[in-house]
Design a protein around this motif. Structure first.
Motif, PDB file in Angstrom:
ATOM      1  N   THR A  13       4.900 -23.574 -85.047  1.00 38.04           N
ATOM      2  CA  THR A  13       5.826 -22.438 -84.971  1.00 38.04           C
ATOM      3  C   THR A  13       5.336 -21.257 -85.801  1.00 38.04           C
ATOM      4  OG1 THR A  13       7.165 -23.298 -86.798  1.00 38.04           O
ATOM      5  CG2 THR A  13       7.784 -23.954 -84.574  1.00 38.04           C
ATOM      6  N   ASN A  14       4.039 -21.173 -86.032  1.00 37.36           N
ATOM      7  CA  ASN A  14       3.472 -20.189 -86.956  1.00 37.36           C
ATOM      8  C   ASN A  14       2.965 -18.925 -86.265  1.00 37.36           C
ATOM      9  OD1 ASN A  14       1.534 -21.897 -85.814  1.00 37.36           O
ATOM     10  ND2 ASN A  14       0.067 -21.541 -87.445  1.00 37.36           N
ATOM     11  N   THR A  15       3.290 -18.754 -84.995  1.00 35.72           N
ATOM     12  CA  THR A  15       2.985 -17.500 -84.299  1.00 35.72           C
ATOM     13  C   THR A  15       4.130 -17.185 -83.333  1.00 35.72           C
ATOM     14  OG1 THR A  15       1.852 -18.495 -82.390  1.00 35.72           O
ATOM     15  CG2 THR A  15       0.499 -18.011 -84.347  1.00 35.72           C
ATOM     16  N   SER A  50       8.664 -22.395 -96.501  1.00 44.07           N
ATOM     17  CA  SER A  50       7.913 -21.573 -95.539  1.00 44.07           C
ATOM     18  C   SER A  50       8.137 -20.086 -95.757  1.00 44.07           C
ATOM     19  CB  SER A  50       8.306 -21.941 -94.103  1.00 44.07           C
ATOM     20  OG  SER A  50       9.690 -21.701 -93.881  1.00 44.07           O
ATOM     21  N   THR A  51       8.451 -19.672 -96.990  1.00 43.46           N
ATOM     22  CA  THR A  51       8.624 -18.245 -97.264  1.00 43.46           C
ATOM     23  C   THR A  51       7.757 -17.835 -98.449  1.00 43.46           C
ATOM     24  OG1 THR A  51      10.491 -18.560 -98.777  1.00 43.46           O
ATOM     25  CG2 THR A  51      11.012 -18.263 -96.439  1.00 43.46           C
ATOM     26  N   HIS A 105       4.078 -15.508 -93.603  1.00 37.51           N
ATOM     27  CA  HIS A 105       4.687 -16.632 -94.319  1.00 37.51           C
ATOM     28  C   HIS A 105       3.926 -17.933 -94.024  1.00 37.51           C
ATOM     29  CE1 HIS A 105       8.229 -14.368 -95.705  1.00 37.51           C
ATOM     30  NE2 HIS A 105       8.130 -13.727 -94.555  1.00 37.51           N
ATOM     31  N   ALA A 106       3.451 -18.087 -92.788  1.00 37.94           N
ATOM     32  CA  ALA A 106       2.628 -19.256 -92.461  1.00 37.94           C
ATOM     33  C   ALA A 106       1.344 -19.259 -93.285  1.00 37.94           C
ATOM     34  CB  ALA A 106       2.300 -19.272 -90.968  1.00 37.94           C
ATOM     35  N   GLU A 149      -1.783 -21.417 -97.959  1.00 36.42           N
ATOM     36  CA  GLU A 149      -2.291 -21.197 -99.317  1.00 36.42           C
ATOM     37  C   GLU A 149      -1.728 -22.245-100.270  1.00 36.42           C
ATOM     38  OE1 GLU A 149      -2.296 -17.730-102.813  1.00 36.42           O
ATOM     39  OE2 GLU A 149      -1.300 -17.370-100.894  1.00 36.42           O
ATOM     40  N   ALA A 150      -0.428 -22.543-100.142  1.00 30.49           N
ATOM     41  CA  ALA A 150       0.188 -23.557-100.999  1.00 30.49           C
ATOM     42  C   ALA A 150      -0.388 -24.941-100.732  1.00 30.49           C
ATOM     43  CB  ALA A 150       1.700 -23.558-100.785  1.00 30.49           C
ATOM     44  N   LEU A 151      -0.727 -25.217 -99.473  1.00 30.71           N
ATOM     45  CA  LEU A 151      -1.353 -26.495 -99.128  1.00 30.71           C
ATOM     46  C   LEU A 151      -2.714 -26.627 -99.776  1.00 30.71           C
ATOM     47  CD1 LEU A 151      -1.922 -29.072 -97.500  1.00 30.71           C
ATOM     48  CD2 LEU A 151      -2.400 -27.628 -95.511  1.00 30.71           C
ATOM     49  N   VAL A 152      -3.522 -25.590 -99.673  1.00 26.97           N
ATOM     50  CA  VAL A 152      -4.908 -25.670-100.138  1.00 26.97           C
ATOM     51  C   VAL A 152      -5.007 -25.594-101.650  1.00 26.97           C
ATOM     52  CG1 VAL A 152      -7.155 -24.510-100.053  1.00 26.97           C
ATOM     53  CG2 VAL A 152      -5.816 -24.791 -97.947  1.00 26.97           C
TER      54      VAL A 152
END
Length: 449
Positions: free
Chosen positions: A263-265, A233-234, A285-286, A291-294
């Motif tokens: 927990t992204n906000t 998550s970084t 970071h979220a 981006e890594a998911l897509v």
């Protein structure tokens, strides 16, 4: 592998054939789902079922009921239980206990903290080895002795021993010394409430996590171990992993639904406090996690399903360092992802890769799990992509009785779960009994996703 319009034929717990669309084939039991999507059963490689030792907040039966209702047909639980599963004797006792209770198929990620035990644990059927690079400050659970190693010499020996087994090493990346430093600073500046705890974890723009990631990537380079990094998550962490992958190294990474949806906000941290912590993921970071998911650089989504009681969590409003981190998630993460598919944030194909096919590969079970194809276990989930509904803890099987998603409206849901050819959940009602799940062990050393 692609879309198919037709029938899935099941015989003796496995998929016998895929039959093209047309007149219904002869069958003892035909389940007609119309034009709804059918996908492989989900494989969750990271769950905390609290059994044995902490069954007041979850156990193998309640946790796997929630899994079945949520479209998950195989789970792999983590070793921070009592006793931790860092010996062969403890591992076998753990599996025997789980086998009497589980409703879905299951394996276990053993605690890899004792290098001399790793070979025997692999032979006993461990799916992977889990090591926390941290121990808690101000509390003794969930990151406790017996599952945690921060000494680099011991970590290196663990990497060597796990590399010899061919199994993955799951690492909770962390720098204990930096965490202690930033925790002391947080106490002095902000006190001990949930806001202080959230900020302490992310101080130094994620250096506590990034330092652990960098250390383990170097150990992977030196030993060749199959390294699987958890809780990614970084921004810099993703950059380091992309570089390692481009070099052809055996590195995979996991994303968690919390960092993508909960927990992204900072607004969520303020509103939910201890009920969503865990770990705060600042918005930049979220965005990197999404981006890594897509883009395909992330490999697996696993829940880190981590239930605790309300009484344990309530302490966190004033002293989060004394309250356990984590929240229940396993019953709802597929629905969260389907909602994102409907919102055009990602594709259903990507959900299947991240939640079924790739986790099955990681666990050494593909193509037995994680795919709809002849010869695979008949683990199937029917989706209603049009269902509009609201998450309520009262409708869940979580033993702790709450969810950080309470009141959230979602678009899309699993409606039918099939495990090895048997319908085990229909419209949220679990139909299978405890002990009907089966222990699974790696069929082979898995190729990397």
């Amino acid at each position: 592998g692609g879309w198919f319009d037709g029938y899935v034929a099941v015989r003796d717990e496995r998929i016998a054939a895929l039959v093209e669309a047309g007149p219904a084939p002869a069958s003892h039991d035909l389940i007609d789902v119309g034009d709804r999507h059918v996908i492989p059963g989900l494989v969750d490689t990271h769950v905390h079922l609290r059994d044995p030792g902490f069954t007041h907040k979850e156990d193998f039966e309640t946790g796997t009921r929630a899994a079945a209702a949520g479209g998950v047909t195989t789970v792999f639980d983590m070793p921070n239980v009592t006793p931790p599963t860092n010996t062969v004797e403890r591992f076998r006792a753990h599996v025997e206990n789980a086998a009497a209770k589980s409703i879905v198929d299951f394996g276990h990620n053993a605690s890899g903290t004792i290098p001399e035990e790793i070979k025997g644990l692999a032979e006993a059927g461990a799916t992977a080895f889990k090591v926390f690079m941290m121990t808690d400050i101000g509390r003794d659970y969930p990151h406790m002795p017996g599952t945690a190693v921060s000494d680099h010499g011991t970590l290196f020996r663990i990497c060597e021993e796990v590399a010899a087994t061919g199994l993955p090493l799951y690492i909770h990346p962390h720098d204990q010394a930096l965490y202690e430093l930033y925790t002391q600073r947080a106490w002095q500046e902000w006190g001990r409430d949930f806001r202080s705890y959230a900020r302490a974890w992310r101080s130094g723009d994620g250096i506590i996590l990034d330092s652990g990631i960098a250390t383990m990537l170097e150990m992977q380079r030196a030993t060749g171990v199959r390294l699987h990094l958890l809780h990614m998550s970084t921004i810099h962490g993703f950059e380091m992993v992309r570089a390692a992958k481009q070099a052809g190294r055996a590195v995979t990474i996991e994303l968690n639904p919390f960092s993508l949806f909960v927990t992204n906000t900072w607004e969520a941290i303020e509103q939910l406090g201890p009920y969503c912590l865990g770990m705060w993921v600042p918005e930049a970071h979220a965005a990197a996690a999404w981006e890594a998911l897509v883009d395909g650089s992330a490999d697996v989504i696993a829940t880190d399903h981590s239930p605790h009681t309300r009484e344990e969590k309530e302490v966190g409003w004033t002293d989060m360092y004394a309250a356990p981190g984590g929240s229940p998630m396993i019953q709802h993460y597929l629905a969260l992802l389907l909602d994102a598919v409907n919102a055009k944030r990602l594709t259903l194909e990507r959900v299947i890769a991240m939640c079924a096919a790739n986790p099955a590969r990681l666990a050494g079970l593909y193509p037995r799990k994680g795919i709809i194809a002849p010869g695979a276990d008949a683990d199937l989930v029917v989706l209603d992509m049009d269902r509009d509904w609201v998450v309520r803890a009262a409708d869940s099987y979580y033993k702790c009785g709450w969810t950080p998603l309470e009141g959230r409206r979602l678009h899309g849901a699993p409606t039918l779960t099939v495990r090895r050819g048997a319908v085990i959940a229909r419209d949220g009602e679990v139909l299978a009994g405890p002990g009907s799940g089966r222990f699974v062990r790696p069929l082979h050393v898995a190729p990397q996703p």
